[in-house]
Scaffold this active site. Structure first.
Site, PDB file in Angstrom:
ATOM      1  N   ASP A 106       0.506  -1.157  -0.025  1.00  0.00           N
ATOM      2  CA  ASP A 106       0.079  -0.234  -0.220  1.00  0.00           C
ATOM      3  C   ASP A 106       1.091   1.388  -0.541  1.00  0.00           C
ATOM      4  OD1 ASP A 106      -2.942   1.686   0.465  1.00  0.00           O
ATOM      5  OD2 ASP A 106      -2.438   2.303   2.346  1.00  0.00           O
ATOM      6  N   LYS A 107       0.356   2.255  -0.570  1.00  0.00           N
ATOM      7  CA  LYS A 107       1.420   4.215  -0.684  1.00  0.00           C
ATOM      8  C   LYS A 107       0.914   3.936   0.945  1.00  0.00           C
ATOM      9  CE  LYS A 107       0.037   7.606  -2.970  1.00  0.00           C
ATOM     10  NZ  LYS A 107       0.997   8.751  -1.000  1.00  0.00           N
ATOM     11  N   PHE A 137      -9.611  23.545  -7.121  1.00  0.00           N
ATOM     12  CA  PHE A 137      -8.640  21.847  -7.647  1.00  0.00           C
ATOM     13  C   PHE A 137      -9.089  21.577  -8.441  1.00  0.00           C
ATOM     14  CE2 PHE A 137      -6.024  18.793  -8.011  1.00  0.00           C
ATOM     15  CZ  PHE A 137      -4.902  19.017  -8.082  1.00  0.00           C
ATOM     16  N   LYS A 186      -1.959  28.791  -7.430  1.00  0.00           N
ATOM     17  CA  LYS A 186      -0.755  27.523  -7.142  1.00  0.00           C
ATOM     18  C   LYS A 186      -1.295  26.360  -7.924  1.00  0.00           C
ATOM     19  CE  LYS A 186      -1.830  24.881  -3.596  1.00  0.00           C
ATOM     20  NZ  LYS A 186      -2.908  24.810  -1.926  1.00  0.00           N
ATOM     21  N   ARG A 237       7.003  17.260  -4.651  1.00  0.00           N
ATOM     22  CA  ARG A 237       5.984  17.599  -4.822  1.00  0.00           C
ATOM     23  C   ARG A 237       5.983  18.894  -4.951  1.00  0.00           C
ATOM     24  NH1 ARG A 237       2.092  14.179  -3.178  1.00  0.00           N
ATOM     25  NH2 ARG A 237       0.086  15.173  -2.993  1.00  0.00           N
ATOM     26  N   LYS A 270      -7.250  -4.719  -4.908  1.00  0.00           N
ATOM     27  CA  LYS A 270      -6.231  -5.014  -4.545  1.00  0.00           C
ATOM     28  C   LYS A 270      -5.941  -6.197  -4.611  1.00  0.00           C
ATOM     29  CE  LYS A 270      -5.331  -0.793  -2.109  1.00  0.00           C
ATOM     30  NZ  LYS A 270      -4.969  -0.268  -0.787  1.00  0.00           N
ATOM     31  N   ASN A 308      -8.462  -1.042   4.165  1.00  0.00           N
ATOM     32  CA  ASN A 308      -8.434  -1.029   2.992  1.00  0.00           C
ATOM     33  C   ASN A 308      -7.556  -2.465   2.095  1.00  0.00           C
ATOM     34  OD1 ASN A 308      -6.093   0.225   3.736  1.00  0.00           O
ATOM     35  ND2 ASN A 308      -6.190   1.023   1.930  1.00  0.00           N
TER      36      ASN A 308
END
Lengths: 369, 1115
Positions: free
Chosen positions: B404-405, B550, B573, B604, B807, B831
C-alpha cells in the site's frame, strides 16, 4: 578452523519516547533487549573445510587401523570348536534319536559324538548350544511370556497373562511358567568327556552358574513365595508347561538354581535376535595355570536327545569357545575397523590432493569477518 | 466460511429482495404497508474462528484434515482394533501430544482475535431511543437505530447522516483505516430533514449490502402529515462507513443502514481463507511419497510372509503354536490384518512430530519477530505483532511484494521543504538542527539573507496563506496537532502557536504550515473573511470572494480575495505545467530550474502566481463565475472556461517543494527488495500523480525506468472506443516490455542493473476493471494474460485508484499465475485487509527472520524417518515376517517426541547460516534462497537416499555383529532387545550428530539441546531399563542398555557405525565448501570494502506499523 563469534551487542534503545503522552496509560511494550530475544546470542561458528577435516581423516585412519588389527588378531586367537549333533544324516550317531523322537517317550534317547581338539583351550571355556532356523524372535513367540509371573507375582502365577495363549492353562490349572518361550525351553542335556590317550573317560566339570545376566537372575526373575525354600508348595495349583518333562520346581536340586531362577531357564527366556543363535550352556573353569582347560586330544559329547528340530528343519550345535575382552569369536569388527580406517586414510589422501590442487585459491582469499 | 455464516445470520429470504427498507428509529410510518421489522444481522464483527463451545470439535476437525494427523488417527484406531505389534500408546501418545500442542497454539491465537473482536463489539455507543439517548454496546445496534457519534470516534456501523452539529449540515470524516486516505472528506446530511430526529417519520430504501466503498444508492421517504411524502435521494456522500472516524465535527446523528458483517468494511474484509503455507503443501507431497513407500513395504512384507509360511513347518512350529482365535481367523482377513500390522509397524516412517516441530518452530519463531528490537517503534511504543504464526516460513520465499502506499511507503505526513521566491532559493532548515546547536547559515525565512525583495517575499507568503481550502481546527490545547503524527512540530519552542489544520489534501496543510514557519500564520476563515497574522504579529484580513477549485485536469486552484485596502487579488497555485503557460515567460526561466531540481529530488512541487484584478476585471470575472455556477447545462465546461479565462496573465512569484515524507529508509528497503529479486507492486487508492511521485521518491521507479501507462487518461482517444484502445495499448506495451526484452527468464537471473531497460507499469482502477471484466467475456483471458505478462516483465508496477477488492483481485491474479509465486502484502488500513488475506503472507518483514524461516521447510525432511524404520523393515526378513518390532515401544514413542525433535527445533530457531549483518547488507543473497526454496525434490531425494544408506548400515552392521551374540567378556549372550537397542543408539546419535554437523551457528542453546538430548537419551535408557515397571506387561528392556554398555564390542560397533553413516555427510560438506557459505561470507565483506555507504544501508523495516494482520485491522 575458522571460528568467529560475536558477542551480544549492547545497544541502547530509544528510551526517549513521548513520555508525556498519556502518562501511565501507555505501558511500554518495547521488546527486551536481551541477547536471546534479539537473536544475538554469542555463537561459535565452526566451519568445516577440507583443511579442518583432513587431519581428522588421517587421525581416524591411524586410530582405526591398529584397533582393527588388534580386534582381528584377538578374534583369531579365540579358539572355537563347533559340532552339529542334529542327526539328520544317516551316519550321524544321533540319527536314531532324531528319527524316533516322540513327545510321549519316557526313556530319554541318548547319543554320543566323538571329536578331537587340535589345539588346547587355554583359558575358561564356554560351552554354547546353537540352534538354527529357530525363530525365537517371532512376534507371537516373543510376546508369549508373563514377566510378572516370572518376577514372582502371586496373582500372575494363578492368573497368567493372556499373551501366554495357547500355553496359558492346562487342565484348568495355570501353567507356570506360562507361554511359548518357556514351553519350548531347550532341554537337551550335554555332557563332555575327555578321553585320555590311554582310553579312560573323564567327565569334565561343567559349571551351570554365571551363564545368565546377573540382573536377570537376581532381580527380574523371582520365585513365587519369596525366599521360601519350599518351591513345591509355592508352585502348587499350577501345571507344568505341556512340553516339559518335569515341573519348574524340579529343574535343579540346588535351591539357588531352581524354579524361575534356574539359569538355563533364564538364558532361554532371553529371546535371541536372529533365527540362528547360540546360547550359553555351561562354563568350564580353568583349573590352574599349568594345564590347559581343555587339552589337545579326543573328547566325547554325550547328548540326551530331548529337543526335536526336524519338524522345522532346524539344526542343533554344540560350541566350545574361549572368550576375549570383546566376547566370542567374530572377525567382523576387526575387518570393519580395518576397512573404515583404510577408507578414511584413503579419503584423507584424496582430500589432501584436492586441497592442494584446488584449495589454495579458496584459502588465500579468506577474509576474516 | 464467513459468507456462509453471513447467510446464516442474515437469513436467506433477504437474498431475493434487492433492496432493503429501513424504518428510521423503528417508527412505523403512515401510508406504508404494515410495519414489518425485517430481520437484519446484528452489529457484531466476528473475525475469530472458534467459540468456547465449538472449539474442541472444530479444531479437532481442522487438525485431522491434515494428512499426517488423519493418518496417525487411522493408525491409532487400527492399533486399538487389530492385534498389532505395538500398543496403541506408541502412536496415541505422540498424536495426543501433537494435537494438544497445536490446539493450545491455535486456541491462544483465536483468543487474541476474540479479544480484538470484543474490543470492537463492546465499544459503547449512544443510541437515541424513544426520545432518550441510551448507551449501548456497539454489537447491540440494530438496523434503523439512530446513533450519535462524537468527534474522533469511529462509526460503529454504516450510517446515513441525518444531523450534524455543524451549521452547514456537513461533517468531516477520515477514512484512513478503510482506504488509507487520511484526508478529511466532507459528508452531507440528507437535505431538509426535520431537526427533531426523535419524531422523524421516514423510511430509507437502499440497496443490499455490497462491498464497493464508493457506491451507495438509496432513497429516503420523509412523511409529513397531510403531505405527499418527500423523497430524497441518497448517495455515498450521505453514508458514513463503519471504521471511518468523525473529525472536526462535535457530534452527528445518523440512522443505521448496514450492521455488523454487512457493513461495507466487513464485506471488504473477505472471508478468512484457510491459509496453508506452501511448505505444508510440499510436506504433504512428500508425505504421500512416504506413504507409498510405507504401503509398498507393507505389501512386500505381507506377500513374503505368506510365501515363507507356505513352506512346511514354518508357519506353526511346535514351539510356537497359534492360539485358537488365530486358527479360526479367515485366511483373507488374516492377510488384511497382517497388512495393517505391517503398516502400524512401519508407520513411524512418517513422523508424527513433524508437524509439531514445524508448528512449534513457527510459533516460537514468531516470538522472535515480536521480540525483535528492530521492529520496535519508539513512537507508538509497540513492537511487531504476529497474528498468525502459520506462515513464517513463507517469508523467505516471497517473489512478489504488494504494498500500500499511504501510511506504508509514506508516512502520509507532508512537510514543507523549501521554496523559491523570485528565483531565489529559500531552504527551510529542520528545526531540529537548531535545537542541536548547529549553526545555520540560512535559517528560517525571518533570519534569511534577504535575497529576494521583502515585498515579493511577503507576497509569496501571503499567497501561501490565502490560496487554499484549509480550515483551522477549533480546538482546545490538548487537541492540537491531531493531524500530526510526527513529533517534529512538537519540539517547536512556541507551542501556543500550534494549530491543527484540516484540509482535503495533506500538502495544503504543509504549505500553510510552511508559511507559518516563515512568520505568516493563517488564523482561519470566518464569514467569508480570511485572517492571517503577519510577521509583525498584525492581523490582516482578506475578504474571500471566490474559490476556483482544484481539479486534476486543470491541476491548479485559485482564490480571489479582497484586501482591506480594497485591492482585489487572485492567487493561484498549481503544477508547473499548468502555471507556466499562464505567466510571463521571463519569470518562468528563473524558477523553472528550481522546480525541475526539486521534482527530480522527489518533492511535490507547486508554483504560485498572482495577479491583481482591476475593478472591471473583477466585475467581469465575478459575473462570469456566478453565471457559470448557476448554469444548468454543461456547468462543468462553463466553469472551466471561466476559470481559464480568469487565470491568465498572472505573474509568477515562486514555487514550493513539499515532501510526502517517506517512511524511514523506504527507498533503501525498496532497493533492497528489488535487489533481492522481488517484484514490488504498489497498490494504492491515491491519485496517479501522487502515487507516481512516491514511486520515484522511494526509487521504485528509477530515472531510467520507462513508464508504461494504462490509465483512463491514456485511454481517452477520440477515434477508438475505450476497450479497443485498451487492447491496442496492451499489445503495444506487451511488444515493448515482453517481446523486445532480452530473452532472460523473468525474475530469476534478471539483472536489475541499468544495463537492462527497466519498465514501470502504471494502471488505474477503472482501467483495471476493464481488463478484468471486459464487456465481452471472450476477451477476458486474452486481456489478462497480456496484462500479466507485461506486469511480470516490469520491475515495478503501480496500481492507483484501487478499491480494496481490486487490490485483492490483483494479488489473486498474480498468485494464481504460472509457477504460483509466493506473494506478500503489506498494508496498514482496513482497505488492505482483503489484499492481505489474499496473499500468501499478510505482512512484511525483512532480514534474518525471513532468511531463517526458509530453512524450516528444510527441517521437515530429516524428520522423515527412513533410517529409523528401514532396520525395522529389514528385521522382518529375519523374524519370519511376524511384525516383530526391533525397538522397544518406549523408544518408538519417544523417538520423535524427545530424542530428535528438540535439537531440530533449536536448530531451526537459532540457525543463522549467514550472519544477519551480512544478510541485511546484501539483499541479493536473499534471492538465492527465495528461488531455491529448500523443500524441493532434490534435497528430498538426497535425504531419502541417505536414509536408505544409513538404515542398511545400521541394520547390517549390527546383524554381522550378532552373528556371534556372545558379546560380553563373560561369555553371556545378547538377545533381540539388545540388538534393537544398539541399532537405536546408533540411530539417535547419528541423527543428532548429523544435525550438529549442519549447525553452523552454535549458541549455548544449541549446545545445550544437542548434547542435552544425547544425555537425555542415555539417562532415559538407564532409567527405563533400571526399574521393573509395575504397569508394564513385559520388562523387555530391563538392564539391556546397561549390559550393552558393558560390552566393548557394542561400543566399538556403535562408534564405527556412527562414523560411517556420517561420512557421506562430512564428505559432502567438505567438497561442497568452496561454493558454500564460506565464499558466501566472503562476497559481502568485499562489497563492504568497495561498495558505497548507501549499499550498506540496512533495509531495516519500514513496516513497523504495518504489522497489522487480520484481526486488528478489522477494528
Amino acid at each position: 578452523m575458522m571460528a568467529s563469534s560475536y558477542s551480544a551487542k549492547e545497544e541502547d534503545g530509544h528510551h526517549s519516547g513521548p513520555a508525556g503522552l498519556g502518562g501511565a496509560a501507555i505501558r511500554t511494550r518495547k521488546p527486551d533487549n536481551t541477547a536471546f530475544k534479539q537473536q544475538r546470542l554469542p555463537a561459535w561458528q565452526p566451519i568445516l573445510t577440507a583443511g579442518t577435516v583432513l587431519p581428522a581423516f588421517f587421525i581416524i585412519g591411524l586410530i582405526f587401523i591398529p584397533i582393527g588389527i588388534g580386534l582381528y588378531v584377538t578374534s583369531n586367537n579365540i579358539k572355537e570348536f563347533e559340532i552339529d549333533y542334529t542327526g539328520t544324516d544317516m551316519s550321524s550317531p544321533c540319527f536314531n534319536c532324531s528319527q524316533s523322537f516322540s513327545w510321549n517317550s519316557t526313556t530319554p534317547c541318548k547319543c554320543v559324538l566323538f571329536f578331537s581338539l587340535d589345539q588346547p583351550f587355554e583359558s575358561n571355556v564356554f560351552m554354547y548350544y546353537g540352534l538354527s532356523n529357530f525363530y525365537q524372535n517371532h512376534r507371537r513367540y516373543v510376546k508369549s511370556r508373563d514377566d510378572s509371573q516370572l518376577n514372582g507375582d502371586q496373582r500372575s502365577l494363578k492368573e497368567p497373562s493372556k499373551e501366554c495363549e495357547p500355553y496359558r492353562t492346562n487342565e484348568n490349572k495355570p501353567i507356570a511358567p506360562c507361554g511359548a518361550i518357556a514351553n519350548s525351553m531347550f532341554n537337551d542335556t550335554l555332557d563332555l568327556f575327555y578321553i585320555d590317550p590311554n582310553g579312560t573317560k573323564t567327565q569334565i566339570l561343567l559349571i551351570k552358574k554365571g551363564i545368565a545376566w546377573w540382573t536377570d537372575k537376581h532381580v527380574k526373575f523371582r520365585n513365587p513365595g519369596g525366599s521360601n525354600p519350599n518351591l513345591t508348595a509355592a508352585f502348587i495349583e499350577t501345571a507344568k508347561p505341556v512340553n516339559w518333562h518335569k515341573p519348574v520346581y524340579e529343574l535343579d536340586i540346588d535351591s539357588e538354581n531352581n524354579g524361575f531362577i534356574n539359569e538355563d531357564f533364564i538364558v532361554w527366556m532371553r529371546t535371541a535376535a536372529l533365527p540362528t543363535f547360540r546360547k550359553l550352556y555351561r562354563i568350564i573353569q580353568k583349573k590352574n595355570n599349568m594345564t590347559p582347560t581343555l587339552p589337545r586330544g579326543s573328547y566325547s559329547l554325550e547328548v540326551t536327545y530331548n529337543y526335536p528340530v526336524r519338524s522345522f528343519e532346524g539344526r542343533k550345535r554344540m560350541i566350545l569357545s574361549t572368550i576375549s575382552w570383546m566376547g566370542g569369536k567374530n572377525p567382523f569388527l576387526g575387518i570393519a575397523y580395518i576397512t573404515v580406517g583404510s577408507i578414511c586414510f584413503f579419503l584423507g589422501v584424496v582430500l589432501l590432493f584436492i586441497h592442494h590442487k584446488y584449495g589454495n585459491r579458496n584459502n588465500s582469499s579468506d577474509v576474516p569477518s | 466460511m464467513l459468507r456462509r455464516r453471513l447467510n446464516r445470520l442474515c437469513g436467506g429470504d433477504e437474498k431475493r429482495v434487492d433492496s432493503r427498507t429501513i424504518y428510521v428509529g423503528h417508527r412505523p410510518c403512515p401510508d406504508t404497508e404494515a410495519f414489518i421489522p425485517s430481520k437484519f444481522c446484528d452489529n457484531r464483527i466476528v473475525s475469530s474462528k472458534y467459540t468456547v463451545w465449538n472449539f474442541l470439535p472444530k479444531n479437532l476437525f481442522e487438525q485431522f484434515r491434515r494428512i499426517a494427523n488423519f493418518y496417525f488417527l487411522i493408525i491409532f484406531l487400527v492399533q486399538v482394533i487389530v492385534d498389532t505389534p505395538t500398543s496403541p500408546v506408541t502412536s496415541g501418545l505422540p498424536l495426543f501430544f501433537v494435537i494438544t500442542v497445536t490446539a493450545i497454539k491455535q486456541g491462544y491465537e483465536d483468543w487474541l482475535r476474540h479479544k480484538a473482536d470484543n474490543e470492537v463489539n463492546k465499544y459503547p455507543v449512544t443510541v437515541l431511543e424513544d426520545g432518550r439517548s441510551v448507551k449501548k454496546e456497539s454489537e447491540k445496534i440494530k438496523v434503523g437505530d439512530v446513533v450519535e457519534v462524537v468527534e474522533d470516534e469511529t462509526f460503529p456501523c454504516d450510517l446515513i447522516l441525518l444531523q450534524s452539529s455543524r451549521e452547514d449540515g456537513t461533517c468531516f470524516v477520515t477514512t484512513a483505516s478503510l482506504d488509507g486516505e487520511s484526508n478529511h472528506k466532507t459528508h452531507y446530511t440528507v437535505p431538509d430533514t426535520e431537526k427533531d430526529l426523535q419524531a422523524l417519520p421516514a423510511t430509507i430504501e437502499c440497496e443490499q449490502p455490497q462491498p464497493d466503498l464508493y457506491k451507495f444508492v438509496g432513497r429516503m421517504h420523509i412523511y409529513k402529515p397531510e403531505q405527499e411524502p418527500a423523497v430524497r435521494s441518497l448517495g455515498p456522500e450521505n453514508l458514513l462507513l463503519k471504521g471511518a472516524t468523525l473529525k472536526n465535527t462535535k457530534k452527528i446523528s445518523g440512522v443505521t443502514v448496514y450492521t455488523g458483517m454487512e457493513t461495507k468494511m466487513a464485506l471488504n474484509y473477505q472471508g478468512k481463507s484457510q491459509k496453508r503455507s506452501a511448505v505444508e503443501k510440499s510436506i504433504n507431497a512428500f508425505l504421500l511419497v512416504y506413504l507409498c513407500i510405507l504401503i509398498s513395504k507393507a505389501v512386500v512384507c505381507t506377500t513374503l510372509k505368506y510365501v515363507w509360511q507356505s513352506k512346511e513347518g514354518q508357519d506353526e512350529p511346535w514351539y510356537n503354536q497359534k492360539n485358537q482365535k488365530e486358527k479360526d481367523t479367515n485366511m483373507y482377513l488374516k492377510m488384511f490384518t497382517d497388512f495393517l500390522s505391517f503398516m502400524v509397524l512401519f508407520n513411524f516412517i512418517i513422523p508424527v512430530s513433524m508437524y509439531v516441530t514445524v508448528e512449534m518452530q513457527k510459533f516460537l519463531g514468531s516470538f522472535f519477530i515480536t521480540w525483535d528490537k528492530d521492529f520496535f517503534d519508539p513512537e507508538i511504543q509497540e513492537g511487531a505483532l504476529v497474528n498468525t504464526s502459520d506462515l513464517n516460513e513463507e517469508l523467505g520465499q516471497v517473489e512478489y511484494v504488494f504494498t500500500d502506499k499511504t501510511g506504508t511507503l509514506t508516512q502520509n505526513n507532508m512537510e514543507f521543504i523549501e521554496c523559491c521566491i523570485d528565483g531565489f532559493q529559500y531552504k527551510h532548515r529542520d528545526t531540529r538542527s537548531e535545537l542541536d546547536g548547529f549553526t545555520v547559515t540560512d535559517g528560517p525565512v525571518n533570519k534569511l539573507q534577504q535575497k529576494a525583495g521583502q515585498e515579493k517575499e511577503e507576497l509569496f507568503l501571503r499567497a501561501l496563506c490565502l490560496c487554499h481550502t484549509v480550515q483551522v481546527k477549533e480546538a482546545g490545547s490538548e487537541e492540537v496537532l491531531t493531524d500530526q503524527v510526527d513529533g517534529i512540530d512538537g519540539m517547536q519552542p512556541q507551542p501556543e502557536e500550534e494549530r491543527g489544520f484540516i484540509a482535503s489534501s495533506p500538502d495544503e496543510i504543509a504549505l500553510v504550515r510552511g508559511a507559518m514557519e516563515y512568520g505568516f500564520t493563517f488564523l482561519g476563515l470566518e464569514s467569508k473573511s480570511m485572517k492571517i497574522k503577519n510577521r509583525e504579529n498584525n492581523i490582516e484580513e482578506y475578504k474571500l470572494l471566490h474559490v476556483l477549485n482544484f481539479d486534476p485536469v486543470r491541476r491548479r486552484m485559485s482564490v480571489i480575495v479582497q484586501t482591506k485596502s480594497g485591492e482585489t487579488l487572485l492567487f493561484c497555485k498549481g503544477a508547473d505545467s499548468s502555471i507556466f503557460p499562464r505567466v510571463k515567460p521571463e519569470e518562468v526561466d528563473r524558477i523553472r530550474m528550481h522546480v525541475e531540481r526539486n521534482a527530480t529530488e522527489g518533492y511535490r512541487t507547486l508554483c504560485v502566481a498572482y495577479k491583481q484584478l482591476s475593478a472591471e476585471e473583477y466585475a467581469v470575472a465575478d459575473t462570469g463565475l456566478r453565471e457559470a455556477r448557476l448554469a444548468l447545462q454543461d456547468r462543468e465546461q462553463k466553469l472551466m472556461a471561466m476559470y481559464n479565462q480568469v487565470e491568465t496573465g498572472m505573474s509568477l512569484i515562486g514555487a514550493t517543494a513539499v515532501e510526502d515524507r517517506l517512511q524511514e529508509e523506504a527507498a533503501e528497503t525498496m532497493e533492497a527488495l528489488q535487489g533481492a529479486g522481488m517484484k514490488v507492486w504498489v497498490l494504492t487508492g491515491d491519485k496517479m500523480e501522487t502515487a507516481k511521485s512516491t514511486c520515484y521518491a522511494c526509487r521504485l521507479f528509477q530515472r531510467g525506468t520507462e513508464l508504461l501507462e494504462l490509465t483512463v487518461r491514456t485511454l481517452e482517444d477520440g477515434r477508438l472506443k475505450r476497450e479497443e484502445k485498451l487492447l491496442e495499448l496492451l499489445r503495444d506495451y506487451h511488444r515493448r516490455a515482453v517481446q523486445d526484452a532480452p530473452p532472460v527468464k523473468a525474475g530469476v537471473t534478471r539483472s536489475w542493473s541499468t544495463a537492462n531497460q527497466d519498465y514501470g507499469f502504471i494502471i488505474d482502477g477503472a482501467t483495471l476493471s476493464l481488463v478484468m471484466n471486459p464487456s465481452r467475456e471472450a476477451d477476458a483471458s486474452q486481456y489478462r494474460s497480456l496484462f500479466l505478462q507485461i506486469c511480470q516483465n516490469c520491475t515495478a508496477v503501480l496500481c492507483c485508484r484501487m478499491a480494496p477488492l481490486q487490490k485483492a483481485q490483483i494479488v489473486k491474479m498474480v498468485k494464481n499465475s504460472k509457477g504460483s509465486p509466493i506473494t506478500l502484502s503489506i498494508g496498514d488500513g482496513a482497505n488492505d485487509v482483503s489484499m492481505i488475506l489474499e496473499a500468501h503472507v499478510g505482512i512484511g518483514i525483512k532480514g534474518k527472520e525471513g532468511r531463517q524461516a526458509v530453512r524450516n521447510s528444510d527441517y521437515a525432511i530429516p524428520t522423515f524417518n527412513l533410517c529409523f524404520i528401514l532396520p525395522q523393515f529389514l528385521y522382518q526378513f529375519f523374524c519370519g515376517y511376524s511384525q516383530q518390532p526391533l525397538y522397544d515401544a518406549a523408544y518408538l514413542t519417544m523417538y520423535n517426541i524427545c530424542f530428535t525433535s528438540m535439537p531440530i527445533l533449536a536448530y531451526s530457531l537459532l540457525e543463522q547460516h549467514i550472519s544477519m549483518e551480512i544478510l541485511l547488507d546484501n539483499a541479493a543473497l536473499y534471492r538465492e534462497i527465495a528461488n531455491n526454496a529448500m523443500l524441493r525434490w532434490r534435497p528430498f531425494l538426497y535425504w531419502t537416499v541417505l536414509g536408505i544408506f544409513q538404515g542398511l548400515l545400521f541394520f547390517f552392521g549390527v546383524r554381522f555383529l550378532f552373528s556371534n551374540p556372545a558379546l560380553q567378556d563373560n561369555g553371556q549372550v545378547f538377545g533381540n532387545w539388545s540388538y534393537g537397542t544398539i541399532v537405536f543408539t546408533v540411530l539417535v546419535f547419528t541423527v543428532t550428530l548429523k544435525l550438529a554437523l549442519d549447525t553452523r551457528h552454535w549458541t549455548w542453546i544449541n549446545h545445550f539441546v544437542i548434547w542435552g538430548s544425547l544425555a537425555f537419551y542415555v539417562f532415559f535408557s538407564f532409567f527405563w531399563g533400571g526399574i521393573i515397571w509395575p504397569f508394564l506387561k513385559q520388562q523387555r528392556l530391563y538392564f539391556v542398555f546397561a549390559n550393552m554398555l558393558s560390552s566393548v564390542s557394542a561400543w566399538l560397533v556403535i562408534i564405527i557405525l556412527i562414523l560411517l553413516s556420517l561420512l557421506p555427510e562430512i564428505l559432502l560438506v567438505v567438497l561442497r565448501k568452496p561454493r558454500g557459505p564460506h565464499s558466501r561470507q566472503k562476497k559481502p565483506s568485499q562489497s563492504n570494502v568497495g561498495g558505497s555507504q548507501s549499499s550498506q544501508s540496512s533495509a531495516r523495516p519500514l513496516l513497523m506499523r504495518t504489522f497489522s494482520d487480520e484481526s486488528n485491522s478489522v477494528i
